[in-house]
Design a protein around this motif. Sequence first.
Motif, PDB file in Angstrom:
ATOM      1  N   HIS A  58      49.553  73.458  15.462  1.00 23.89           N
ATOM      2  CA  HIS A  58      50.028  72.312  16.244  1.00 23.89           C
ATOM      3  C   HIS A  58      48.838  71.571  16.858  1.00 23.89           C
ATOM      4  O   HIS A  58      48.763  70.323  16.829  1.00 23.89           O
ATOM      5  CB  HIS A  58      50.983  72.812  17.331  1.00 23.89           C
ATOM      6  N   GLU A  59      47.868  72.324  17.391  1.00 29.00           N
ATOM      7  CA  GLU A  59      46.685  71.697  17.984  1.00 29.00           C
ATOM      8  C   GLU A  59      45.855  70.966  16.925  1.00 29.00           C
ATOM      9  O   GLU A  59      45.309  69.880  17.175  1.00 29.00           O
ATOM     10  CB  GLU A  59      45.834  72.767  18.670  1.00 29.00           C
ATOM     11  N   GLN A  60      45.781  71.552  15.721  1.00 28.39           N
ATOM     12  CA  GLN A  60      45.034  70.899  14.652  1.00 28.39           C
ATOM     13  C   GLN A  60      45.687  69.585  14.231  1.00 28.39           C
ATOM     14  O   GLN A  60      44.992  68.600  13.965  1.00 28.39           O
ATOM     15  CB  GLN A  60      44.925  71.838  13.438  1.00 28.39           C
ATOM     16  N   VAL A  61      47.015  69.585  14.145  1.00 31.34           N
ATOM     17  CA  VAL A  61      47.719  68.352  13.774  1.00 31.34           C
ATOM     18  C   VAL A  61      47.493  67.287  14.846  1.00 31.34           C
ATOM     19  O   VAL A  61      47.236  66.121  14.550  1.00 31.34           O
ATOM     20  CB  VAL A  61      49.220  68.625  13.561  1.00 31.34           C
ATOM     21  N   LEU A  62      47.589  67.695  16.119  1.00 31.47           N
ATOM     22  CA  LEU A  62      47.360  66.736  17.204  1.00 31.47           C
ATOM     23  C   LEU A  62      45.966  66.124  17.129  1.00 31.47           C
ATOM     24  O   LEU A  62      45.777  64.935  17.392  1.00 31.47           O
ATOM     25  CB  LEU A  62      47.537  67.441  18.556  1.00 31.47           C
ATOM     26  N   ALA A  63      44.976  66.964  16.762  1.00 35.83           N
ATOM     27  CA  ALA A  63      43.589  66.498  16.734  1.00 35.83           C
ATOM     28  C   ALA A  63      43.195  65.905  15.393  1.00 35.83           C
ATOM     29  O   ALA A  63      42.049  65.485  15.213  1.00 35.83           O
ATOM     30  CB  ALA A  63      42.651  67.663  17.065  1.00 35.83           C
ATOM     31  N   ALA A  64      44.153  65.859  14.440  1.00 35.90           N
ATOM     32  CA  ALA A  64      43.842  65.383  13.082  1.00 35.90           C
ATOM     33  C   ALA A  64      42.618  66.125  12.534  1.00 35.90           C
ATOM     34  O   ALA A  64      41.678  65.532  11.995  1.00 35.90           O
ATOM     35  CB  ALA A  64      43.619  63.880  13.055  1.00 35.90           C
ATOM     36  N   ASP A  65      42.644  67.443  12.685  1.00 38.87           N
ATOM     37  CA  ASP A  65      41.524  68.291  12.295  1.00 38.87           C
ATOM     38  C   ASP A  65      41.229  68.119  10.803  1.00 38.87           C
ATOM     39  O   ASP A  65      42.109  68.297   9.969  1.00 38.87           O
ATOM     40  CB  ASP A  65      41.883  69.752  12.588  1.00 38.87           C
ATOM     41  N   PRO A  66      39.976  67.781  10.416  1.00 41.60           N
ATOM     42  CA  PRO A  66      39.639  67.633   8.991  1.00 41.60           C
ATOM     43  C   PRO A  66      39.905  68.900   8.185  1.00 41.60           C
ATOM     44  O   PRO A  66      40.101  68.831   6.976  1.00 41.60           O
ATOM     45  CB  PRO A  66      38.142  67.304   9.012  1.00 41.60           C
TER      46      PRO A  66
END
Length: 945
Positions: free
Chosen positions: A238-246
């Motif tokens: 969820h945090e990765q999606v929020l941050a648009a993690d590459p």
Amino acid sequence: MTVQFRLLGDVEAHVRGQPIGIGYPQLRCVLAVLLVEANHAVSVDQLVDRVWGDRRLPRNPRAAVQHSMTLLRSALSGAADVAITRKPPRCYQLDVEPETVDFHRFRRLVEDGRAADDDARAAALLEQALTLWCGEPFAGLTSPWLESTRATLILHRHEARLDLADVRLRLGLHAALLPDLAAWTAKNALDERLACQFMTALYRSGRPAEALDHYQRVRGRLADELGTDPSPPLRRLHEQVLAADPALAAPTVRSGPATVPVTVPRHLPAQPLFFTGRTRELADLDTALGKDDADDSVPISVIGGIGGIGKTWLALHWAYRHLDRFPDGQLYVNMRGFDPAAQPMPAETVVRVFLDALGVAPAAVPLDLDAQIGLYRSLVAGKKMLIFLDNAADTSQVAALLPGSPTCTALVTSRRHLSGLVAAHGARFLSLDRMTDQEAYRLLARHLGDDRLTAQPGVATELLSCCGGLPLAISMVGARATRNADFPLTVLADELRDQSGVLNALDTSDDLVSLRAVFSWSYRALSAGAAAVFKALGLAPGTDTCLHAIASLTALPTARARTCLRELEQAHLVGQHAAGRYRMHDLVRLYARERAHQDNPPAATTDALRRLVDFYLHTAHTADQVLDPHRDPIRIGTPADGCAFTTIEDEPAAMRWLATEFRNLLTVQELAARQGWHTPGWQVAWTLDTFFRRRGNYHDAVRAWRAGVASADRMSDTATQTLARRRLGNACGGLGLHAEALRHLRHALAVSEKTGDALGQAHAHATLGGVWEVRGDDRRALEHALPALRLYQDLDLPVWVAWTHGQVGWHQAKSGLYPQARTHCEAALALARRHRDRELEATTVDSLGYIAHHTGRLGQALDHYRQALALLRELGHDYNEVDTLDRLGQTYRALGHDDLAGATWRRAVQLCQSQQRADVAGRIQRQLDVLRQEQRAPAAQVSRT
């Protein structure tokens, strides 16, 4: 197999493809029990319990079982490979090949899929396993044992589907997977692993808002129905999606390791467009390289002839005609045996190129050349591959590169006879002569068209006579005539005739008979700008040159350089073998080099080479700063006027540029040394340091720093000499040259102590600690890491303090000093995050996982290892990932999660195989073997009860 049994759906038996009647439900229950326990004895009491359960038993249960056996033997009498036997005391056993029972085949396919070496194979095996399901297991039958077994099987199927979804996501198939995941998620709303897969597929399909919405729905249902929060993996996603993690981006689809790819190299240059004739020579190659199944020798053919005669064209044309013979790939290298601007490529360089092409990680390349050659031959053994060694200088250059497997074919071209290959290796020699008049005419007609030639037959003959039957010359004449399509051929013939008279008198080399005339004729037709670029390219070292390097070499704007190169391409004087990358035939380069030295003042040549060196140095320095912004800076000065070095924005671009150019950088380093430019001689090595470390490429690091030390020793700067020896010592330590590493590092430490250079002392101690760590002596490593830490603290260098805290903490942890180790690692982690040093963060979190595991905090260890893995994968550190996976597997094992431990270790073994780290793979595989033995032992015990 004459018989097939189905349990994953209705209980059925088929003999020779025809269904056979099993009878009433009770009999099918008996068959199901026997098939689940195939090849194991089942007692009568077990059969009664499993078939009837809590239902009313028959008056004589044992007689009922015996009657059922009689009926089953009768029904299966047509299947010769099935037997039901009685085993003492009061047991029955159904003997059958497990692969004939869909229940056992499903389990075997799932296990093989999870252990597969690459994702494509894993997907195929898991898909095959799931297609065996035709409905609910044991459909229509019921008993407590059957219900329990059915539920277990359905759970296994669910896990296999999840495994398959993970594999398909790794293969980049998120779009095709999305509809199934949506439907499946609706039926399994609380499955958090499935939720992660669905969110990942949504995000990669350009629907991040829907992924976030799904997370909120799952979070709400978990709270309402179970009173729990989402698991750490789901929260992190969820945090990765929020941050648009590459790191969430769809992966580049690979056929292999790492997951282990089966690398299929396709290295052949482009097929010759205008190839004509050579019918007899092609037939000779067919005969020489035709494979007799009774012959266990390697087919080898050597094509010899003067430069420009068309050796490479012939070999390439033959290879493309027979590509179907080499499905496992084609390895090609230009051996540069007669390159005017460089030395012939040594075997140790070529074998490294081949190992890289075959998927071997640089860090996994053996130290010894014989071991490298052995690894290369092992990798191609049994494969149908073509090994094409072009433009070889002599037998000694290529003998070590010949494959050892008769399934491979070797093709060699050279201007020499290479009689050693004929005598020692049974090679067939094909001497290539000039083209016949008819072949030459047809080749020119391919360029100009028959109509234009037949309109002026005498002129065409005169043009061809100037070419001497050399395909290279004919192609250049054809290119010139095509460019000047409006010129009568007589104009071109007169011009070539005039130039030939002057240059033929100057020819002293057989290789250049008539070619100088053709080259000069093509050169004289160039614009002034294209001619300048042509001469400059003759000076460039390396096998090929990029557009920006050419712009720097010529001091031209990039757009203008591109225009000039396009003109050179049209004249067949330069080839663009890849986008933005150019190279010359070696005879053309020889002529260009001659023209440069004849026409240009020596100062102009020196200035051009200095701009080229500055282009590579400054671009590499930019790339290195992107990869490691915390390194001690070096002063590389201002680039020469006219140098158009490239600015690199991010880590992936930096790694790509360095991977493409590092061999040219090493060649440029040699050029700088020849010119007496000693400062760039060691600075080039510096700019490659981080790149080589990340790739584990210590072979080339040692080569670069040995040259760097030689350059530094010619300077009067003691600090630079000490730095170069320190970096050479570090590279030698990484390569396993411990004695040489310690010698250089101790020398650097002594000089730094003598001159009062505190920073040099700190660096030397830190590097010595790393060498002792590689040797497995953490006590000696700690003896150097601690003074390094004190010195960095005194100098107030927070980034170096952070790294050395991590180093001290790791050595203390390995020595069992866990409280002290945790203190140092926590200090390192805080500093790493403050300075955004992700590489240090990854290694430190891994160390904290090790400490947590060995102090009984296993849950905390899992969290640390998972964080470390995520960071390592973002950075592309597959080499370091192996150790973290190994330790994560040990933690899973300690927690009793044997399935997760096995899966984690299998992944580590796959990475080791891709990196050719047989020793580490063997150690982890032994852990897997012990785990499997322990898992089988209880199962075997149960089957005997």
